[in-house]
Design a protein around this motif. Structure first.
Motif, PDB file in Angstrom:
ATOM      1  N   ALA A  53      40.022  29.893  55.866  1.00  0.00           N
ATOM      2  CA  ALA A  53      39.626  28.507  55.651  1.00  0.00           C
ATOM      3  C   ALA A  53      38.273  28.411  54.949  1.00  0.00           C
ATOM      4  O   ALA A  53      37.765  27.315  54.746  1.00  0.00           O
ATOM      5  CB  ALA A  53      39.568  27.769  56.994  1.00  0.00           C
ATOM      6  N   VAL A  54      37.695  29.536  54.595  1.00  0.00           N
ATOM      7  CA  VAL A  54      36.413  29.589  53.899  1.00  0.00           C
ATOM      8  C   VAL A  54      36.566  30.540  52.713  1.00  0.00           C
ATOM      9  O   VAL A  54      37.570  31.243  52.602  1.00  0.00           O
ATOM     10  CB  VAL A  54      35.286  30.077  54.843  1.00  0.00           C
ATOM     11  N   PRO A  55      35.589  30.578  51.783  1.00  0.00           N
ATOM     12  CA  PRO A  55      35.708  31.475  50.621  1.00  0.00           C
ATOM     13  C   PRO A  55      36.049  32.910  51.022  1.00  0.00           C
ATOM     14  O   PRO A  55      35.521  33.422  52.010  1.00  0.00           O
ATOM     15  CB  PRO A  55      34.320  31.378  49.973  1.00  0.00           C
ATOM     16  N   PHE A  56      36.915  33.535  50.240  1.00  0.00           N
ATOM     17  CA  PHE A  56      37.374  34.883  50.557  1.00  0.00           C
ATOM     18  C   PHE A  56      37.650  35.654  49.277  1.00  0.00           C
ATOM     19  O   PHE A  56      37.933  35.065  48.232  1.00  0.00           O
ATOM     20  CB  PHE A  56      38.651  34.833  51.403  1.00  0.00           C
ATOM     21  N   ASP A  57      37.558  36.960  49.358  1.00  0.00           N
ATOM     22  CA  ASP A  57      37.942  37.841  48.261  1.00  0.00           C
ATOM     23  C   ASP A  57      39.339  38.387  48.515  1.00  0.00           C
ATOM     24  O   ASP A  57      39.799  38.432  49.658  1.00  0.00           O
ATOM     25  CB  ASP A  57      36.960  39.003  48.121  1.00  0.00           C
ATOM     26  N   VAL A  58      39.996  38.807  47.444  1.00  0.00           N
ATOM     27  CA  VAL A  58      41.312  39.432  47.557  1.00  0.00           C
ATOM     28  C   VAL A  58      41.191  40.866  47.051  1.00  0.00           C
ATOM     29  O   VAL A  58      40.742  41.107  45.932  1.00  0.00           O
ATOM     30  CB  VAL A  58      42.372  38.668  46.740  1.00  0.00           C
ATOM     31  N   TRP A  59      41.580  41.822  47.881  1.00  0.00           N
ATOM     32  CA  TRP A  59      41.504  43.238  47.555  1.00  0.00           C
ATOM     33  C   TRP A  59      42.909  43.816  47.438  1.00  0.00           C
ATOM     34  O   TRP A  59      43.844  43.333  48.089  1.00  0.00           O
ATOM     35  CB  TRP A  59      40.737  44.001  48.636  1.00  0.00           C
ATOM     36  N   VAL A  60      43.035  44.854  46.645  1.00  0.00           N
ATOM     37  CA  VAL A  60      44.309  45.542  46.485  1.00  0.00           C
ATOM     38  C   VAL A  60      44.072  47.026  46.724  1.00  0.00           C
ATOM     39  O   VAL A  60      43.102  47.601  46.212  1.00  0.00           O
ATOM     40  CB  VAL A  60      44.899  45.332  45.075  1.00  0.00           C
ATOM     41  N   GLY A  61      44.926  47.651  47.538  1.00  0.00           N
ATOM     42  CA  GLY A  61      44.734  49.071  47.804  1.00  0.00           C
ATOM     43  C   GLY A  61      45.905  49.688  48.530  1.00  0.00           C
ATOM     44  O   GLY A  61      46.782  48.985  49.041  1.00  0.00           O
ATOM     45  N   ARG A  77      38.730  45.051  43.986  1.00  0.00           N
ATOM     46  CA  ARG A  77      38.705  43.608  44.254  1.00  0.00           C
ATOM     47  C   ARG A  77      39.294  42.884  43.067  1.00  0.00           C
ATOM     48  O   ARG A  77      38.891  43.099  41.920  1.00  0.00           O
ATOM     49  CB  ARG A  77      37.274  43.148  44.510  1.00  0.00           C
ATOM     50  N   ALA A  78      40.265  42.028  43.329  1.00  0.00           N
ATOM     51  CA  ALA A  78      40.918  41.264  42.261  1.00  0.00           C
ATOM     52  C   ALA A  78      40.034  40.096  41.859  1.00  0.00           C
ATOM     53  O   ALA A  78      39.567  39.342  42.712  1.00  0.00           O
ATOM     54  CB  ALA A  78      42.282  40.770  42.731  1.00  0.00           C
ATOM     55  N   ASP A  79      39.816  39.961  40.587  1.00  0.00           N
ATOM     56  CA  ASP A  79      39.001  38.863  40.060  1.00  0.00           C
ATOM     57  C   ASP A  79      39.762  38.163  38.942  1.00  0.00           C
ATOM     58  O   ASP A  79      40.743  38.685  38.391  1.00  0.00           O
ATOM     59  CB  ASP A  79      37.662  39.387  39.525  1.00  0.00           C
ATOM     60  N   GLY A  80      39.279  36.979  38.592  1.00  0.00           N
ATOM     61  CA  GLY A  80      39.822  36.269  37.444  1.00  0.00           C
ATOM     62  C   GLY A  80      41.307  35.980  37.562  1.00  0.00           C
ATOM     63  O   GLY A  80      41.797  35.497  38.587  1.00  0.00           O
ATOM     64  N   LEU A  99      40.734  28.582  47.438  1.00  0.00           N
ATOM     65  CA  LEU A  99      39.320  28.522  47.763  1.00  0.00           C
ATOM     66  C   LEU A  99      38.555  29.447  46.840  1.00  0.00           C
ATOM     67  O   LEU A  99      39.110  30.389  46.284  1.00  0.00           O
ATOM     68  CB  LEU A  99      39.093  28.957  49.219  1.00  0.00           C
ATOM     69  N   PRO A 100      37.246  29.218  46.656  1.00  0.00           N
ATOM     70  CA  PRO A 100      36.465  30.106  45.776  1.00  0.00           C
ATOM     71  C   PRO A 100      36.342  31.503  46.365  1.00  0.00           C
ATOM     72  O   PRO A 100      36.560  31.724  47.557  1.00  0.00           O
ATOM     73  CB  PRO A 100      35.103  29.407  45.705  1.00  0.00           C
ATOM     74  N   ALA A 101      35.979  32.451  45.515  1.00  0.00           N
ATOM     75  CA  ALA A 101      35.782  33.827  45.950  1.00  0.00           C
ATOM     76  C   ALA A 101      34.486  33.958  46.754  1.00  0.00           C
ATOM     77  O   ALA A 101      33.475  33.337  46.392  1.00  0.00           O
ATOM     78  CB  ALA A 101      35.763  34.769  44.753  1.00  0.00           C
ATOM     79  N   ARG A 102      34.512  34.739  47.805  1.00  0.00           N
ATOM     80  CA  ARG A 102      33.313  34.961  48.598  1.00  0.00           C
ATOM     81  C   ARG A 102      32.233  35.640  47.799  1.00  0.00           C
ATOM     82  O   ARG A 102      31.042  35.353  47.932  1.00  0.00           O
ATOM     83  CB  ARG A 102      33.675  35.826  49.829  1.00  0.00           C
ATOM     84  N   SER A 103      32.601  36.576  46.920  1.00  0.00           N
ATOM     85  CA  SER A 103      31.634  37.375  46.167  1.00  0.00           C
ATOM     86  C   SER A 103      30.866  36.554  45.144  1.00  0.00           C
ATOM     87  O   SER A 103      29.831  36.975  44.680  1.00  0.00           O
ATOM     88  CB  SER A 103      32.343  38.522  45.458  1.00  0.00           C
ATOM     89  N   SER A 104      31.388  35.355  44.819  1.00  0.00           N
ATOM     90  CA  SER A 104      30.702  34.547  43.806  1.00  0.00           C
ATOM     91  C   SER A 104      29.622  33.686  44.444  1.00  0.00           C
ATOM     92  O   SER A 104      28.860  33.056  43.736  1.00  0.00           O
ATOM     93  CB  SER A 104      31.697  33.650  43.089  1.00  0.00           C
TER      94      SER A 104
END
Length: 300
Positions: free
Chosen positions: A159-167, A277-280, A295-300
């Protein structure tokens, strides 16, 4: 109607998926060894008193197969060769006819078979009640102040900014101490029952950036194993045993590794090389494909 069901159950095999089973139901439904019962075991149901942890413990001690489901709202009973499908929960109030209930009672073999299959399907997608689950459930304070008996918003989604990772989904290098930490993490996080399960994530130890709560991790299995999206929980003491939990119900979205590679315009071997980390555009594609919040990315 519950009175009729409970009377009919004397001496018969019981298989039931009933949303709420409140305090006192032990005296109502004559359960016995090997019976199968699925109930709504969400925190809200316990806090409201609609489902009783004490009752479930008594059933388990009588060798009943008890399962808890986070969003169950059905009332289906198979008593011997008779099926009851209706609106009544297992409660003293329903038994004493203080509420208006309705149900269909039938011995039609086709309907009985379908009802039995439904109950077993609910059990297959639920969590078996264990001593660990009961210990947690008994800590939930009963306030009876919450009118919503199940979680309308899945806690799986951030429910808050988060990043998406792939691995890659791999942790075979964990030693005994790291496995102990991981098991400790499973016990610590009381993941909502029925629809979710926990998993260990094998992160790259040399990575400068790491997953943080509430990041989402897209895990790639070996061979043709499905790709599963996981919500990150925490990293244990030594920084290696990273925890996460994922949706285990049939509504969860999964992909094959090749489908994910096509989605990200890459190859499966490249996906398996390590965490990134997936971006863009990649992040947008993953959010759309897995139905994650915009939601926006946490890392930004």
């Amino acid at each position: 109607m519950i009175q009729t069901i409970c009377t009919h159950a004397q001496g018969k095999r019981i298989e039931a998926a009933v949303a709420y089973a409140g305090h006192g139901a032990l005296d109502l439904l004559p359960v016995s060894l090997g019976d199968l019962i699925v109930v709504n075991g969400s925190r809200n149901a316990l806090a409201n008193g609609a489902t009783s942890a004490a009752l479930l413990r008594e059933w388990v001690e009588q060798d009943v197969h008890v399962y808890v489901h986070e969003t169950l709202h059905a009332k289906v009973f198979v008593i011997g060769r008779t099926a009851f499908v209706g609106s009544a929960n297992l409660s003293r109030r329903a038994h004493e006819d203080h509420t208006v209930e309705a149900a269909i009672q039938t011995t039609d073999p086709g309907i009985v078979s379908q009802s039995q299959a439904f109950v077993r399907e609910m059990a297959a997608g639920a969590t078996l009640v264990s001593e660990e689950w009961l210990t947690w459930a008994e800590t939930v304070k009963v306030t009876r102040g919450n009118s919503v008996l199940w979680n309308p918003e899945p806690t799986f989604l951030p429910a808050v900014p988060f990043d998406v990772w792939v691995g890659p989904w791999a942790y075979e290098d964990f030693d005994d101490e790291e496995e102990r930490l991981a098991e400790e993490g499973r016990r610590t996080h009381k993941v909502p029952s029925g629809r979710y399960d926990t998993v260990i994530l094998g992160e790259d130890l040399d990575a400068e950036e790491r997953l943080e709560e509430p990041d989402m991790a897209v895990l790639i299995g070996n061979g043709r194993s499905k790709v599963q999206v996981v919500r990150f929980l925490e990293r244990r003491d030594n920084g290696r045993a990273a925890m996460g939990f994922y949706r285990s119900d049939r509504q969860a979205i999964t992909l094959l590794p090749g489908e994910l590679a096509d989605l990200l315009s890459t190859t499966v071997p490249q996906l398996r090389q390590g965490w990134f980390r997936a971006d863009g555009a990649q992040r947008e594609s993953l959010i759309e494909r897995f139905g994650l919040p915009s939601l926006p990315a946490r890392s930004s």
